[in-house]
Design an enzyme around this catalytic site. Sequence first.
Site, PDB file in Angstrom:
ATOM      1  N   CYS A   7      -4.315  -0.534   9.573  1.00 40.13           N
ATOM      2  CA  CYS A   7      -4.340  -1.255   9.160  1.00 40.13           C
ATOM      3  C   CYS A   7      -4.016  -2.986   9.608  1.00 40.13           C
ATOM      4  O   CYS A   7      -3.014  -2.958  10.264  1.00 40.13           O
ATOM      5  CB  CYS A   7      -3.671  -0.925   7.610  1.00 40.13           C
ATOM      6  SG  CYS A   7      -3.400  -2.194   6.098  1.00 40.13           S
TER       7      CYS A   7
ATOM      8  N   CYS B 157     -21.214 -18.152   8.395  1.00 37.10           N
ATOM      9  CA  CYS B 157     -20.700 -17.657   7.079  1.00 37.10           C
ATOM     10  C   CYS B 157     -19.519 -18.225   6.530  1.00 37.10           C
ATOM     11  O   CYS B 157     -20.194 -19.742   6.225  1.00 37.10           O
ATOM     12  CB  CYS B 157     -19.961 -16.547   8.299  1.00 37.10           C
ATOM     13  SG  CYS B 157     -18.888 -17.336   9.019  1.00 37.10           S
TER      14      CYS B 157
ATOM     15  N   CYS C 292     -21.977 -10.260   5.465  1.00 38.31           N
ATOM     16  CA  CYS C 292     -21.515 -12.406   6.297  1.00 38.31           C
ATOM     17  C   CYS C 292     -22.008 -12.392   7.892  1.00 38.31           C
ATOM     18  O   CYS C 292     -21.684 -12.728   8.683  1.00 38.31           O
ATOM     19  CB  CYS C 292     -20.558 -12.557   6.171  1.00 38.31           C
ATOM     20  SG  CYS C 292     -19.185 -11.279   6.345  1.00 38.31           S
TER      21      CYS C 292
ATOM     22  N   CYS D 230     -28.510  -9.646  15.109  1.00 35.32           N
ATOM     23  CA  CYS D 230     -26.852  -9.286  15.382  1.00 35.32           C
ATOM     24  C   CYS D 230     -26.196 -11.233  14.995  1.00 35.32           C
ATOM     25  O   CYS D 230     -25.574 -10.938  13.939  1.00 35.32           O
ATOM     26  CB  CYS D 230     -26.664  -9.144  15.820  1.00 35.32           C
ATOM     27  SG  CYS D 230     -25.228  -8.974  17.182  1.00 35.32           S
TER      28      CYS D 230
ATOM     29  N   CYS E  87     -19.135 -10.326  13.664  1.00 27.70           N
ATOM     30  CA  CYS E  87     -18.320 -11.004  13.689  1.00 27.70           C
ATOM     31  C   CYS E  87     -17.481 -12.263  13.837  1.00 27.70           C
ATOM     32  O   CYS E  87     -16.997 -12.088  15.486  1.00 27.70           O
ATOM     33  CB  CYS E  87     -17.375 -10.351  12.397  1.00 27.70           C
ATOM     34  SG  CYS E  87     -16.134 -11.371  11.563  1.00 27.70           S
TER      35      CYS E  87
ATOM     36  N   CYS F  95     -30.771 -13.549  23.111  1.00 31.91           N
ATOM     37  CA  CYS F  95     -30.926 -11.292  23.414  1.00 31.91           C
ATOM     38  C   CYS F  95     -31.858 -11.476  22.476  1.00 31.91           C
ATOM     39  O   CYS F  95     -32.320 -12.580  21.684  1.00 31.91           O
ATOM     40  CB  CYS F  95     -29.551 -11.351  22.713  1.00 31.91           C
ATOM     41  SG  CYS F  95     -29.852  -9.448  22.331  1.00 31.91           S
TER      42      CYS F  95
ATOM     43  N   CYS G 288       0.609  -1.144   0.571  1.00 35.11           N
ATOM     44  CA  CYS G 288       0.182  -0.013  -0.133  1.00 35.11           C
ATOM     45  C   CYS G 288       0.519   0.856  -0.249  1.00 35.11           C
ATOM     46  O   CYS G 288       2.181   0.810   0.540  1.00 35.11           O
ATOM     47  CB  CYS G 288      -0.953   0.538   1.630  1.00 35.11           C
ATOM     48  SG  CYS G 288      -2.487   1.245   1.628  1.00 35.11           S
TER      49      CYS G 288
ATOM     50  N   ASP H 230     -11.677 -12.765   5.029  1.00 40.48           N
ATOM     51  CA  ASP H 230     -10.012 -11.717   4.707  1.00 40.48           C
ATOM     52  C   ASP H 230      -9.570 -11.600   7.001  1.00 40.48           C
ATOM     53  O   ASP H 230      -9.018 -10.916   6.624  1.00 40.48           O
ATOM     54  CB  ASP H 230     -11.048 -10.348   4.636  1.00 40.48           C
ATOM     55  CG  ASP H 230     -10.106  -9.101   3.828  1.00 40.48           C
ATOM     56  OD1 ASP H 230      -9.571  -9.551   3.832  1.00 40.48           O
ATOM     57  OD2 ASP H 230     -10.929  -8.076   4.416  1.00 40.48           O
TER      58      ASP H 230
END
Length: 466
Positions: free
Chosen positions: A29, A287, A281, A353, A357, A347, A22, A303
Amino acid sequence: MSVDSAIQRGLHVMAKPIGPICNLDCHYCYYLHKEELYPGGERWRMPDETLAAYIRQFIDAQPPTAEEITFAWQGGEPTLLGLEFFRHVVKIQQEFRPAGTRIVNTLQTNGILLDDAWCEFFAAEKFLVGLSIDGPAELHNEFRVDRKRQGPFSAVMSALKKLKQHRVEFNILTVVHRGNGDHGERVYTYLRDNGVEFLQFIPLVEKRGVGRHGEPRGVSRGDGDRQWDDRVSSRSVRPAQFGRFLTSVFDEWIKRDVGRVFVQIFDEALAAWSGLEPSLCVFRKRCGRALAMEHNGDLYSCDHFVEPAYRLGNIHELPIVQLANLPQQQDFGNAKETTLPQYCRACSVRFACNGECPKNRFIETPDGESGLNYLCAGYKLFFQHIDPVMKQMAEEVRRGRPAANVMQQLRQARRTNQPAGNVASSLPSAAASSPGQRTPSRQSPGRNDPCPCGSGRKAKKCCYAR
């Protein structure tokens, strides 16, 4: 699962044709340190043979009935590869494109290199461009810097203007961090007033030692910081801070922008409140269908899991569709649901929700069970806040009417000093015992009482603001 049934499900791959390389050196990052995966003078540009194999295999991995196939290009900074690389991409895609299928390309960029030539290409080839902006100059430049430690804001805003001039489709990706997390309305209105119509807000959750730059010791306590205070960097957005960021954006958006400004998480919420499973996702029950591919053809589970333990293999050894459906990847995807703590399963906003992730599930529930999402308190605050209005919007959609009708109804509710939530509850819904049943209005709260929408703010600062 057979290959044929796997293809019917389709999949998404985020391709990294230049790996982590980059032209910026952003403090937060998470991808720059991925250089460590390939030591020893690695040549980072994706070879032509890998590019061709990827494009062909990715097309083959999509359902045969697909009318549109989307390629996602990211980095690092993909524009460092130059225009000729992406002209070559388009040429190969057309060689392998099935008859009657449209190819769509998305590209995420920091915007530094975008000029007229790039924008003319994007417009001609109908690329959808994601541009990273964290807000006005001082908020954007706080953690986003170039190699000279200078803030790139002016170059990014120049890129935004060029995208608009050339009528390129684009959206804005905003990282929500400790620095801009208290300025949701300001960030949103700044972007909206600069002509942005599509926005994504990505929370920065950075475990200590993961970022590009070291983080200082002694993170200040407050805002309900407890067990997670010493686990994340001082740049990471606090849970409740993120929730307040989203609610402040939502409260501004709902006044005038429904139907003309599109915020990804609001779209996902409307899908959930309409009884549909969200498409993003992080909010789905399971996922594992959104993978990441490095410049050399290595395919990873996600990712956010580009690590040796999650390397599935290389597309020169096995095709993408087979790698994506290996047992280890199926287990990876299913674990999102099977490892959900009981606290989450019970919940009231789980449907929206689903534990978010897995990368953020590293704190404990109030009863000591592991696997609670770091951002839980923020999401709960946000989803509970928007619940009355989302019910109202979902009802409008169910009746075949524009969701934007909610703006006029909320304005009317405020004029009559009625809580915003009552507008939603007065509409017929599937939960009503009979068609047309109405819920009696609640007594209006005092100006200094808590707002009945559940935001945690005073009524005069929330739904009763004048």
